[in-house]
Design a protein around this motif. Sequence first.
Motif, mmCIF file in Angstrom:
data_model
loop_
_atom_site.group_PDB
_atom_site.id
_atom_site.type_symbol
_atom_site.label_atom_id
_atom_site.label_comp_id
_atom_site.label_asym_id
_atom_site.label_seq_id
_atom_site.Cartn_x
_atom_site.Cartn_y
_atom_site.Cartn_z
ATOM 1 N N LEU A 1 65.935 84.939 38.862
ATOM 2 C CA LEU A 1 67.592 84.822 38.099
ATOM 3 C C LEU A 1 68.455 84.002 39.189
ATOM 4 C CD1 LEU A 1 67.977 88.817 36.920
ATOM 5 C CD2 LEU A 1 67.617 86.379 35.629
ATOM 6 N N PHE A 2 68.313 84.155 40.419
ATOM 7 C CA PHE A 2 69.151 83.556 41.373
ATOM 8 C C PHE A 2 68.612 82.477 42.200
ATOM 9 C CE2 PHE A 2 70.374 88.034 40.658
ATOM 10 C CZ PHE A 2 71.767 87.728 40.296
ATOM 11 N N ILE A 3 67.446 82.329 42.240
ATOM 12 C CA ILE A 3 66.761 81.070 43.125
ATOM 13 C C ILE A 3 65.648 80.062 42.135
ATOM 14 C CG2 ILE A 3 65.311 80.907 44.786
ATOM 15 C CD1 ILE A 3 65.602 83.535 45.929
ATOM 16 N N TYR A 4 66.092 79.008 42.139
ATOM 17 C CA TYR A 4 65.258 78.059 41.631
ATOM 18 C C TYR A 4 64.345 77.534 42.301
ATOM 19 C CZ TYR A 4 64.051 73.542 39.386
ATOM 20 O OH TYR A 4 63.250 72.405 38.808
ATOM 21 N N ASN A 5 63.209 77.548 41.904
ATOM 22 C CA ASN A 5 61.905 77.251 42.524
ATOM 23 C C ASN A 5 61.359 75.910 41.774
ATOM 24 O OD1 ASN A 5 59.460 76.797 43.555
ATOM 25 N ND2 ASN A 5 58.339 78.934 43.521
ATOM 26 N N PRO A 6 61.489 74.412 42.164
ATOM 27 C CA PRO A 6 61.010 73.404 41.707
ATOM 28 C C PRO A 6 59.675 73.362 41.360
ATOM 29 C CG PRO A 6 61.583 72.997 44.001
ATOM 30 C CD PRO A 6 62.029 74.613 43.504
ATOM 31 N N PHE A 7 58.798 74.191 42.153
ATOM 32 C CA PHE A 7 57.397 74.076 42.084
ATOM 33 C C PHE A 7 56.746 75.147 41.029
ATOM 34 C CE2 PHE A 7 58.213 72.925 46.361
ATOM 35 C CZ PHE A 7 57.754 71.458 46.259
ATOM 36 N N HIS B 87 68.109 74.535 33.049
ATOM 37 C CA HIS B 87 67.360 74.864 31.832
ATOM 38 C C HIS B 87 66.571 76.439 32.235
ATOM 39 C CE1 HIS B 87 64.643 74.940 28.347
ATOM 40 N NE2 HIS B 87 63.618 74.720 29.281
ATOM 41 N N VAL B 88 65.726 76.277 33.575
ATOM 42 C CA VAL B 88 65.284 77.330 34.012
ATOM 43 C C VAL B 88 65.936 78.625 34.208
ATOM 44 C CG1 VAL B 88 63.779 78.157 35.806
ATOM 45 C CG2 VAL B 88 63.163 76.063 35.007
ATOM 46 N N GLN B 89 67.199 78.261 34.786
ATOM 47 C CA GLN B 89 68.011 79.596 35.231
ATOM 48 C C GLN B 89 68.543 80.135 33.989
ATOM 49 O OE1 GLN B 89 66.744 79.569 38.710
ATOM 50 N NE2 GLN B 89 68.657 80.685 38.351
ATOM 51 N N VAL C 131 73.161 76.041 26.000
ATOM 52 C CA VAL C 131 73.014 75.285 27.190
ATOM 53 C C VAL C 131 71.436 75.125 27.567
ATOM 54 C CG1 VAL C 131 73.439 75.193 29.620
ATOM 55 C CG2 VAL C 131 75.093 76.102 28.220
ATOM 56 N N MET C 132 70.640 76.119 27.311
ATOM 57 C CA MET C 132 69.016 76.145 27.719
ATOM 58 C C MET C 132 68.613 75.048 26.645
ATOM 59 S SD MET C 132 66.394 78.981 27.223
ATOM 60 C CE MET C 132 66.576 79.180 25.579
ATOM 61 N N MET C 133 69.116 75.158 25.458
ATOM 62 C CA MET C 133 68.352 74.238 24.439
ATOM 63 C C MET C 133 68.774 72.685 24.502
ATOM 64 S SD MET C 133 68.492 76.859 21.036
ATOM 65 C CE MET C 133 67.493 78.127 20.956
ATOM 66 N N ILE C 134 70.132 72.338 24.942
ATOM 67 C CA ILE C 134 70.356 71.094 25.198
ATOM 68 C C ILE C 134 69.769 70.515 26.530
ATOM 69 C CG2 ILE C 134 72.456 69.729 25.894
ATOM 70 C CD1 ILE C 134 74.333 71.472 24.270
ATOM 71 N N SER C 135 69.708 71.365 27.517
ATOM 72 C CA SER C 135 69.153 70.839 28.690
ATOM 73 C C SER C 135 67.564 70.811 28.470
ATOM 74 C CB SER C 135 69.233 71.840 29.955
ATOM 75 O OG SER C 135 68.698 73.200 29.448
ATOM 76 N N ALA C 136 66.896 71.517 27.670
ATOM 77 C CA ALA C 136 65.657 71.241 27.259
ATOM 78 C C ALA C 136 65.237 69.960 26.331
ATOM 79 C CB ALA C 136 65.011 72.450 26.262
ATOM 80 N N PHE D 170 62.041 59.915 24.539
ATOM 81 C CA PHE D 170 63.092 58.509 24.109
ATOM 82 C C PHE D 170 64.358 58.899 24.968
ATOM 83 C CE2 PHE D 170 62.650 61.016 20.424
ATOM 84 C CZ PHE D 170 63.852 61.454 20.263
ATOM 85 N N ILE D 171 64.829 59.895 25.258
ATOM 86 C CA ILE D 171 65.941 60.279 25.630
ATOM 87 C C ILE D 171 66.104 59.719 27.187
ATOM 88 C CG2 ILE D 171 67.747 62.241 26.094
ATOM 89 C CD1 ILE D 171 66.691 63.750 23.990
ATOM 90 N N PRO D 172 66.965 58.712 27.548
ATOM 91 C CA PRO D 172 66.925 58.243 28.922
ATOM 92 C C PRO D 172 67.353 59.092 29.964
ATOM 93 C CG PRO D 172 68.525 57.234 27.541
ATOM 94 C CD PRO D 172 67.803 58.226 26.678
ATOM 95 N N ILE D 173 66.844 59.803 30.898
ATOM 96 C CA ILE D 173 67.457 60.754 31.793
ATOM 97 C C ILE D 173 66.714 60.308 33.008
ATOM 98 C CG2 ILE D 173 67.708 62.767 32.789
ATOM 99 C CD1 ILE D 173 69.383 62.723 30.378
ATOM 100 N N ASN D 174 67.569 59.798 34.241
ATOM 101 C CA ASN D 174 67.031 59.272 35.280
ATOM 102 C C ASN D 174 66.665 60.231 36.375
ATOM 103 O OD1 ASN D 174 67.240 56.483 34.371
ATOM 104 N ND2 ASN D 174 69.408 56.324 34.956
ATOM 105 N N ASN D 175 67.657 61.213 36.449
ATOM 106 C CA ASN D 175 67.462 62.339 37.529
ATOM 107 C C ASN D 175 67.560 63.621 36.941
ATOM 108 O OD1 ASN D 175 67.264 63.787 39.830
ATOM 109 N ND2 ASN D 175 68.954 63.120 40.747
ATOM 110 N N ASP D 176 66.507 64.339 36.563
ATOM 111 C CA ASP D 176 66.492 65.447 35.579
ATOM 112 C C ASP D 176 66.593 66.870 36.493
ATOM 113 O OD1 ASP D 176 63.751 65.185 36.317
ATOM 114 O OD2 ASP D 176 63.186 65.190 34.255
ATOM 115 N N MET D 177 66.353 66.513 37.903
ATOM 116 C CA MET D 177 66.428 67.902 38.648
ATOM 117 C C MET D 177 67.254 69.019 38.182
ATOM 118 S SD MET D 177 64.172 69.313 40.748
ATOM 119 C CE MET D 177 63.248 67.989 41.149
ATOM 120 N N ILE D 178 68.544 68.447 38.259
ATOM 121 C CA ILE D 178 69.606 69.442 38.140
ATOM 122 C C ILE D 178 69.385 70.083 36.466
ATOM 123 C CG2 ILE D 178 72.296 69.633 37.834
ATOM 124 C CD1 ILE D 178 72.474 67.591 40.006
ATOM 125 N N LEU D 179 69.008 69.168 35.493
ATOM 126 C CA LEU D 179 69.176 69.692 34.309
ATOM 127 C C LEU D 179 67.703 70.602 34.292
ATOM 128 C CD1 LEU D 179 69.356 66.353 32.013
ATOM 129 C CD2 LEU D 179 70.886 68.427 32.267
#
Length: 231
Positions: A178-184, A111-113, A83-88, A98-107
């Motif tokens: 481990l439990f909180i995603y920090n977008p910054f 990836h981080v978690q 899962v980590m590598m596919i999201s990466a 070249f991989i088209p991803i419009n909204n990658d925030m969830i990905l």
Amino acid sequence: MNRKMLFRLVNDLVMTLLMLIAMAYYITGNMVHEVVGVVVLLLFIVHNFLNRRWYKSIFKGKHNLRRILQIGINLIFLVTMIVMMISALLISNELFPFIPINNDMILRQIHVQTAYWGFIIMAVHIGLSWEIIINSVRRMTRITGTSRIRTIALRILAVLIVAYGVQSSFEGEMGSKLFIYNPFGWFTDNSTLRFLIDHLSIMGIYVCGTHYTLKFIHKQQKREEKQSEIA
């Protein structure tokens, strides 16, 4: 030690160190992060190829508590890494733009978690095989005899590593990661070397914890077997 076992140990050691370097994203930068990530992917594929017989033996033989734990942790680690590598690959900006991803925030969150959870599960995975690793190192260094002084020294070293790992875990807010995603991002002022030392010590907590838990389970199973024989 034969060459195949030596190659496995080197492959796994390099993969582990590179995974830690990949986690130091805000120290190394994105390009280094992605290049290291691709190398880790290749080493991970090699690791699974070399251990392909293990997958064939999952449903064979006796399944005691130790083996069930090993199978469960290994499969969870495999899924986490995939899962980590596919999201990466999907959120890559440098190597695979070249991989088209419009909204990658969830990905990015996935990836981080999975990276942080994969780090912990990897340490447990190593702890499950720690006895095999130690025996391989003994054969490589031709250490055949036992030494009480050496055993005590290594256990003291393990305690110190775990103690420093606990401190590093709190200072690095590992529980929050481990439990909180920090977008910054989780910024750090540490150098790459300090980052590696801190995270290796955190790994030590789970490697030692898993190893000695397995030893305890093994002793309990032996005790139960002796009691059943007496009865």
